[in-house]
Design a protein around this motif. Sequence first.
Motif, short mmCIF file in Angstrom:
data_model
loop_
_atom_site.label_atom_id
_atom_site.label_comp_id
_atom_site.label_asym_id
_atom_site.label_seq_id
_atom_site.Cartn_x
_atom_site.Cartn_y
_atom_site.Cartn_z
N HIS A 114 1.01 -1.14 -0.18
CA HIS A 114 0.00 -0.31 0.36
C HIS A 114 0.97 1.13 -0.28
N LEU A 118 -3.78 5.90 5.79
CA LEU A 118 -3.88 5.04 6.23
C LEU A 118 -4.42 5.58 7.81
N GLY B 164 -2.80 -1.63 3.75
CA GLY B 164 -3.68 -0.33 3.12
C GLY B 164 -5.06 -0.40 4.10
N PHE B 165 -5.59 0.18 3.63
CA PHE B 165 -7.17 -0.44 4.32
C PHE B 165 -8.04 -2.03 3.09
N GLY B 174 -6.00 -1.56 -0.54
CA GLY B 174 -5.13 -0.89 -0.31
C GLY B 174 -5.90 0.69 -0.09
N THR B 175 -6.29 1.80 -0.97
CA THR B 175 -6.60 2.94 -1.18
C THR B 175 -7.91 2.53 -0.76
N THR B 230 -5.70 0.02 -6.90
CA THR B 230 -5.79 0.75 -5.92
C THR B 230 -5.44 0.78 -4.92
N LEU B 231 -4.46 -0.47 -5.28
CA LEU B 231 -2.91 -0.93 -4.72
C LEU B 231 -1.39 0.19 -4.89
#
Lengths: 170, 356
Positions: A114, A118, B164-165, B174-175, B230-231
Motif C-alpha cells: 500500500h 492510513l 492499506g485498507f 489499499g486505498t 487501488t494498491l
Amino acid sequence: MQFCTACQKAMATIVIMDLSDGAVTGSQHLCQACAEQLGVGQPKPPKFSAELLEDLLGQKGPRARSRPSEACSGCGMTPADFRSKGRLGCPRCYEAFRGELVPLLLRIHEAAAHRGRLPVPAPAAVVSEDDGRTLTDVRRRLEDAVRGERYEEAARLRDELRRLERGDAS
Amino acid sequence: MSKPRRDKQPEFRPGTWLLGTGPESDIAICTRVRLARNLQDFPFSPRLDEAEAHELYRFVTQRLQKPGLPEALTVLDLQPVEELERTVLVERHLISRELAGSKKPSGVAVDLEESVAVMINEEDHLRVQVFAPGLQPEAAWRRAERLDDALIARLPMAWSEEFGFLTSCPTNTGTGLRLSVMLHLPGLVWSEEIDKATNVAQKIHLAVRGLYGEGSRALGDFYQVSNQVTLGRDETTIQSEVLLAVGRIVQWEREVRSALLRGSARVKTLDRVHRALGTLERAQILTSEEALGCLSAVRFGIEENLLDGFEIPAVNRALLLSQPGHLQRHSKELLKPDERDQRRAQLLREVLGCQR
C-alpha cells in the motif's frame, strides 16, 4: 544529421553525451535500434512485468512452499473457498492467505504494498530504526526496481525481503 | 442529523447529477469518489449471517448518528424499502444494484443534496460515495477525505500497514478508492472514434464503461471512466492519472465535435440533432434505449448552440425520469413495459416543455 556510430547504416537520432564535472567529455550518435540494443534508448514507458514480480515475491519463495495456507482463524474461510470466490472472508484472511493473495494482488494492481492514507498518521514503523527497512518498504522498493528494470537490485531486495520475512536480524 | 427518519424516504432535491454545472460540464457530467471501508472484528459483509449483519448495521448507524460528522446525513434503513423505491435509489446513484438486491440488514446515509451517500453492508461494511458536478476530482476527494477522517475517528477500521485498507474483494485493497468521472461523448461515438479513446484510457489501467445499459453497450453515449488500481498508488497519484486521461478524452471530444460541425459534416449533424428532437416532440411510444439516444443528441445540440429554448438541467431531469423506476414512481403505479414506453413518451414531452 549523421550516421549511427554503432551500425554506420542508419541515421542517428539519439545523441549520448558523457558528462564529467558538468563538462561534455565525449559523445555518441546512435540510431533508435542501436540505442535500444545498447539499452540507452529513449526512456520508454516502464514495461512492468507482473509475472516477474510474482516470481520474486510470490509463492515460489521457500516460505510459501513449506507452509500451505490453512483455514482462516478469524472466519473459518478455507483456501479452497478463497480460490473459488476470489474474495476474502474477513480482515484476518489477509494474513491467512498471504501466500496466495500476494500473487493475486500483483496480477490485479501490479503492486503488493500500500501507498497512501492510513487510519493513523505517519506510522512510526515505516521509518524504523533499521534504516526504514520494514517489510512494506522493501516490498515497495522491490516493485520500483522491477518497474525500472533494475533486476540486480530487485534480486538483492528479494533476498532481503526473504530474510525479513523469516525474522532474521540482518 | 437531529431526528433520523428511518421509515420514510426523505424528499430529495434534484441531486448533484442533475445540476449541469462545474468545470467541463458540457462533457463531464459528474465526478464520484468511492471509498471502501470495513470494520475490524466483523467478517466482511458477504460472510455475515443475519444476526451479525443486524449487529453491524446497528453499530454503524449508531456511530454515524453521533454529533460532529462533517456531513448532515439521514439514515435510510433499506430492509423495509420496496423494490420500486430501491430502483429509484439505484437510478439516482445513491445505492448500487447489488445493495438494492440484498435482503440483509442494510442501509444508506444520504445528505439532502444527494452529494454524499454512505452505503452500509454492501460488499464492504461501508462504501462512502461523494459526488461533485462536472470534472472535480480534487474537490470530491477532499470532501470524501474529511468524512473518512470522521468515520475513522468513530469506527475501528480494518487496515494494515502493508495492504492499506482491507476490503472484501482484492480489487479494492489499499486505498479503497475508486474515482469515476461520468462523460457524455456523442462526438466520439458518432465519429466512431470512441474505441480509440477507450483504448487510450485502458492502456493506463483505467476502466471505461457505459453508464446506462448492460455490458459494454453504452446507451445514450454516456460513459464512466474510473481507476482500476487501488494498491501501490496513493490517492494523489490516482487523482492525477484519472484527471490526465479524462482531460485528454474531453479535449478529444471537443475536437471531434468541432469537426462534426464543419463543412459537409455539419448538415448531417444538424439533421441528427433535429430528428432526435422531432422524435421526442412527436413520438407516442419511446423505449428507454431510443429515449436515451434522442436525449443524448438533444443535449449535444444544446451544448453546441444548435437548439434554442432548451436547458441542460431539463435534459438531465428527462434522462433520470425516463428510467423505469422514476417513470413508475412518477406515474404512481407499476407499469408493464409497453405501458412504460407510452408513458415515457408523454412524460418526456412534459419535462422538455414541448407538449402539444
